[in-house]
Scaffold this motif. Structure first.
Motif, mmCIF file in Angstrom:
data_model
loop_
_atom_site.group_PDB
_atom_site.id
_atom_site.type_symbol
_atom_site.label_atom_id
_atom_site.label_comp_id
_atom_site.label_asym_id
_atom_site.label_seq_id
_atom_site.Cartn_x
_atom_site.Cartn_y
_atom_site.Cartn_z
ATOM 1 N N GLN A 39 0.769 -2.387 68.173
ATOM 2 C CA GLN A 39 0.120 -3.013 69.109
ATOM 3 C C GLN A 39 0.532 -2.560 70.674
ATOM 4 O O GLN A 39 1.338 -2.260 71.221
ATOM 5 C CB GLN A 39 0.571 -4.496 69.318
ATOM 6 N N GLU A 43 -4.679 -4.370 73.849
ATOM 7 C CA GLU A 43 -5.330 -4.776 72.770
ATOM 8 C C GLU A 43 -4.783 -4.928 71.782
ATOM 9 O O GLU A 43 -4.016 -5.896 71.661
ATOM 10 C CB GLU A 43 -5.199 -2.745 71.859
ATOM 11 N N GLN A 44 -5.560 -6.029 70.265
ATOM 12 C CA GLN A 44 -5.128 -6.447 69.414
ATOM 13 C C GLN A 44 -4.378 -5.381 68.625
ATOM 14 O O GLN A 44 -4.076 -3.748 68.300
ATOM 15 C CB GLN A 44 -6.612 -6.519 68.439
ATOM 16 N N GLU A 46 -2.984 -3.429 65.623
ATOM 17 C CA GLU A 46 -4.056 -2.430 64.351
ATOM 18 C C GLU A 46 -2.741 -2.230 63.004
ATOM 19 O O GLU A 46 -1.579 -1.221 64.017
ATOM 20 C CB GLU A 46 -4.477 -1.745 65.340
ATOM 21 N N GLU A 88 -2.693 8.166 73.271
ATOM 22 C CA GLU A 88 -3.175 6.737 72.843
ATOM 23 C C GLU A 88 -2.379 6.146 71.377
ATOM 24 O O GLU A 88 -2.087 5.434 71.230
ATOM 25 C CB GLU A 88 -4.604 7.123 71.851
ATOM 26 N N ALA A 91 2.618 2.352 71.940
ATOM 27 C CA ALA A 91 1.811 1.080 71.364
ATOM 28 C C ALA A 91 3.805 0.492 71.224
ATOM 29 O O ALA A 91 4.478 1.142 71.007
ATOM 30 C CB ALA A 91 1.363 0.649 70.604
#
Length: 123
Positions: A39, A43-44, A46, A88, A91
């Motif tokens: 996460q 953002e959600q 995933e 990217e 998280a």
């Protein structure tokens, strides 16, 4: 009670590698599916990858060819080898397991989460 403890997160440069581990402990009889989620801020959560007790694996498209999930049943541990990391990929990564545990009344199947480990990819 069953606990999942993760390790291996940290700061890495783009193109680098990290290996996450998640160890389960407690009155464990067996573990079926093991998964890694992530996460990012805002953002959600995933699903990143999953592995079954028969070692069938599935990956999200955004990590195929770069990440590898594996498990050590004897140690009730799941790993996530992350190569060619990108910014990217930054998280909080959390492990998730379906665990059959021994209780006073017999066995029970429950889903458990680790506490999460931060992965930051930055130069």
């Amino acid at each position: 009670q069953v606990q999942l403890v993760e390790s291996g997160g940290g700061l890495v440069q783009p193109g680098g590698s990290l290996r996450l581990s998640c160890a389960a402990s407690g009155n464990i009889v067996s573990i079926t599916n093991m998964r890694w989620y992530r996460q990012a801020p805002g953002e959600q959560r995933e699903l990143v990858a999953s592995i079954s007790s028969s070692l069938n694996t599935n990956y999200a498209d955004f990590v195929k060819g770069r990440f590898t999930i594996s498990r050590d049943n004897a140690k009730t541990t799941v790993y996530l080898q992350m190569n060619s990391l990108k910014p990217e990929d930054t998280a909080v990564y959390s492990c998730n397991m379906n665990v059959i545990s021994q209780r006073n009344s017999g066995t029970a199947l429950r889903n458990y989460w680790g506490q999460g480990t931060q992965v930051t990819v930055s130069s």
